[in-house]
Design an enzyme around this catalytic site. Structure first.
Site, PDB file in Angstrom:
ATOM      1  N   SER A 195       2.354  -3.268   9.444  1.00 57.06           N
ATOM      2  CA  SER A 195       1.117  -3.669   8.777  1.00 57.06           C
ATOM      3  C   SER A 195       0.145  -2.503   8.809  1.00 57.06           C
ATOM      4  O   SER A 195       0.019  -1.820   9.824  1.00 57.06           O
ATOM      5  CB  SER A 195       0.491  -4.882   9.467  1.00 57.06           C
ATOM      6  OG  SER A 195      -0.781  -5.150   8.885  1.00 57.06           O
ATOM      7  N   ARG A 238       0.790  -1.238   0.000  1.00 57.52           N
ATOM      8  CA  ARG A 238       0.000   0.000   0.000  1.00 57.52           C
ATOM      9  C   ARG A 238       0.814   1.277   0.000  1.00 57.52           C
ATOM     10  O   ARG A 238       0.249   2.346  -0.143  1.00 57.52           O
ATOM     11  CB  ARG A 238      -0.991  -0.029   1.170  1.00 57.52           C
ATOM     12  CG  ARG A 238      -2.088  -1.054   0.911  1.00 57.52           C
ATOM     13  CD  ARG A 238      -3.072  -1.201   2.040  1.00 57.52           C
ATOM     14  NE  ARG A 238      -4.065  -2.217   1.720  1.00 57.52           N
ATOM     15  CZ  ARG A 238      -3.878  -3.513   1.865  1.00 57.52           C
ATOM     16  NH1 ARG A 238      -2.739  -3.961   2.336  1.00 57.52           N
ATOM     17  NH2 ARG A 238      -4.820  -4.378   1.535  1.00 57.52           N
ATOM     18  N   HIS A 263      -0.679 -15.987   5.464  1.00 55.41           N
ATOM     19  CA  HIS A 263      -0.905 -15.909   4.012  1.00 55.41           C
ATOM     20  C   HIS A 263       0.016 -16.838   3.227  1.00 55.41           C
ATOM     21  O   HIS A 263       0.206 -16.654   2.030  1.00 55.41           O
ATOM     22  CB  HIS A 263      -0.734 -14.455   3.537  1.00 55.41           C
ATOM     23  CG  HIS A 263      -1.772 -13.530   4.096  1.00 55.41           C
ATOM     24  ND1 HIS A 263      -1.693 -12.164   4.005  1.00 55.41           N
ATOM     25  CD2 HIS A 263      -2.927 -13.788   4.757  1.00 55.41           C
ATOM     26  CE1 HIS A 263      -2.767 -11.630   4.590  1.00 55.41           C
ATOM     27  NE2 HIS A 263      -3.516 -12.589   5.056  1.00 55.41           N
ATOM     28  N   ILE A 269       4.991 -13.427   3.114  1.00 59.42           N
ATOM     29  CA  ILE A 269       5.117 -14.688   2.390  1.00 59.42           C
ATOM     30  C   ILE A 269       6.559 -14.896   1.960  1.00 59.42           C
ATOM     31  O   ILE A 269       6.851 -15.724   1.109  1.00 59.42           O
ATOM     32  CB  ILE A 269       4.191 -14.641   1.138  1.00 59.42           C
ATOM     33  CG1 ILE A 269       4.503 -13.402   0.265  1.00 59.42           C
ATOM     34  CG2 ILE A 269       2.729 -14.615   1.553  1.00 59.42           C
ATOM     35  CD1 ILE A 269       3.708 -13.334  -1.031  1.00 59.42           C
TER      36      ILE A 269
END
Ligand code: NAD
Ligand code: ZN
Length: 262
Positions: free
Chosen positions: A200, A41, A126, A108
């Site tokens: 995050s 983001r 994830h 990941i």
């Protein structure tokens, strides 16, 4: 809620860690930007370049599977070159010092394991992109082997054992969350007395749910992120600064060694 910078925040954080019996580090893409892996983001992040491929789309056509694999091969060099940063090293130091017995991650990239945290202590919500599996029989494939077969066939290969679709071992949007990992993460959040959210944006569920779950079970909450997050209001401490700068002293082992002795 106290909002602060790297220096003061780092000191406050070390004090909170010292006071805690069980710390739960919870990490997102922001901990890995220092390692050269872009987050989703931030401006210029993965999100702004490529809309993620939904699980349903992956299942629905060979063209989508080809596209998903081509994208994976395109970022392979980035993932391969990535080494743990100061944030990963700090988390590993907390784990080694016995302050944190598990690490929950949305990432990941395998960098917590590369930093020395035992694989069984890393809860991956994830999945992991450093290898692939067959969606039907679960057979594991290494990325270079998939790439070689892709190049030979001219399209994304199917499972050699059962013909199922082969996909990186990650959880895509629209794909069911890994149940066992989720259960372990919720249990760890219930048990910790300090929940440490690192890098995050806390907008994707269950990222958004876990800190509040920990709060409800009596944990203190610290958030390290250079931008405001959805959960800042609920936090005891918000450090709006670079993760590496903030965790540098813990990464060097000085603070963690003190924690171990104390
Ligand atoms: P996100 O991109 O939504 O949020 C990352 C946050 O980290 C941003 O708010 C950003 O401001 C902050 N940040 C980035 N670098 C920072 C730094 N050096 N210091 C302080 N803050 C920094 O990421 P998310 O919440 O983890 O959600 C994105 C999802 O995408 C994840 O669930 C993950 O599965 C996947 N993803 C993983 C990786 C990876 O494995 N490294 C990379 C990109 C995306
Ligand atoms: Zn198979």
């Amino acid at each position: 809620m106290i909002v602060t910078d790297a220096k003061e925040g780092g000191l406050r954080l070390v004090a909170m860690i010292e006071a805690a019996a069980r710390v739960l580090p919870f990490t997102g893409a922001g901990i890995s930007t220092e390692s050269g892996i872009p987050d989703f983001r931030s401006p210029g992040g993965l999100w702004s370049r490529n809309r993620p491929i939904d699980f349903q789309d992956f299942l629905s056509s060979q063209a989508m599977r080809d596209e998903a694999w081509q994208r994976r091969f395109a970022i392979d060099a980035t993932f391969r070159a990535a080494r743990p940063g100061r944030g990963h090293r700090a988390v590993a130091a907390l784990w080694r010092a016995g302050k944190a017995d598990t690490v929950v991650t949305q990432n990941i990239d395998n960098l917590h394991q590369d930093a020395g945290v035992a694989p069984e202590s890393v809860i991956e919500l994830h999945g992991n992109t450093s290898y692939a599996t067959c969606l039907d029989c679960g057979l594991r494939y290494e990325i270079p082997a998939v790439k070689a077969r892709f190049e030979r066939l001219g399209h994304a290969p199917a499972c050699e054992a059962c013909g199922g679709f082969v996909k990186t071992a990650t959880i895509s949007f629209g794909q069911p969350m890994p149940e066992a990992a989720m259960r372990r993460a919720v249990a760890a959040a219930s048990d910790c007395d300090l929940f440490l959210a690192i890098g995050s944006s806390l907008v994707v569920w269950p990222a958004a749910g876990l800190p509040l779950h920990a709060r409800k079970h009596g944990a203190r909450l610290a958030i390290l992120n250079r931008e405001p997050t959805e959960m800042d209001e609920a936090a005891d401490l918000v450090i709006r600064a670079d993760i590496g700068d903030t965790l540098q002293s813990i990464a060097e082992g000085a603070a963690a060694a003190g924690l171990e002795e104390g």
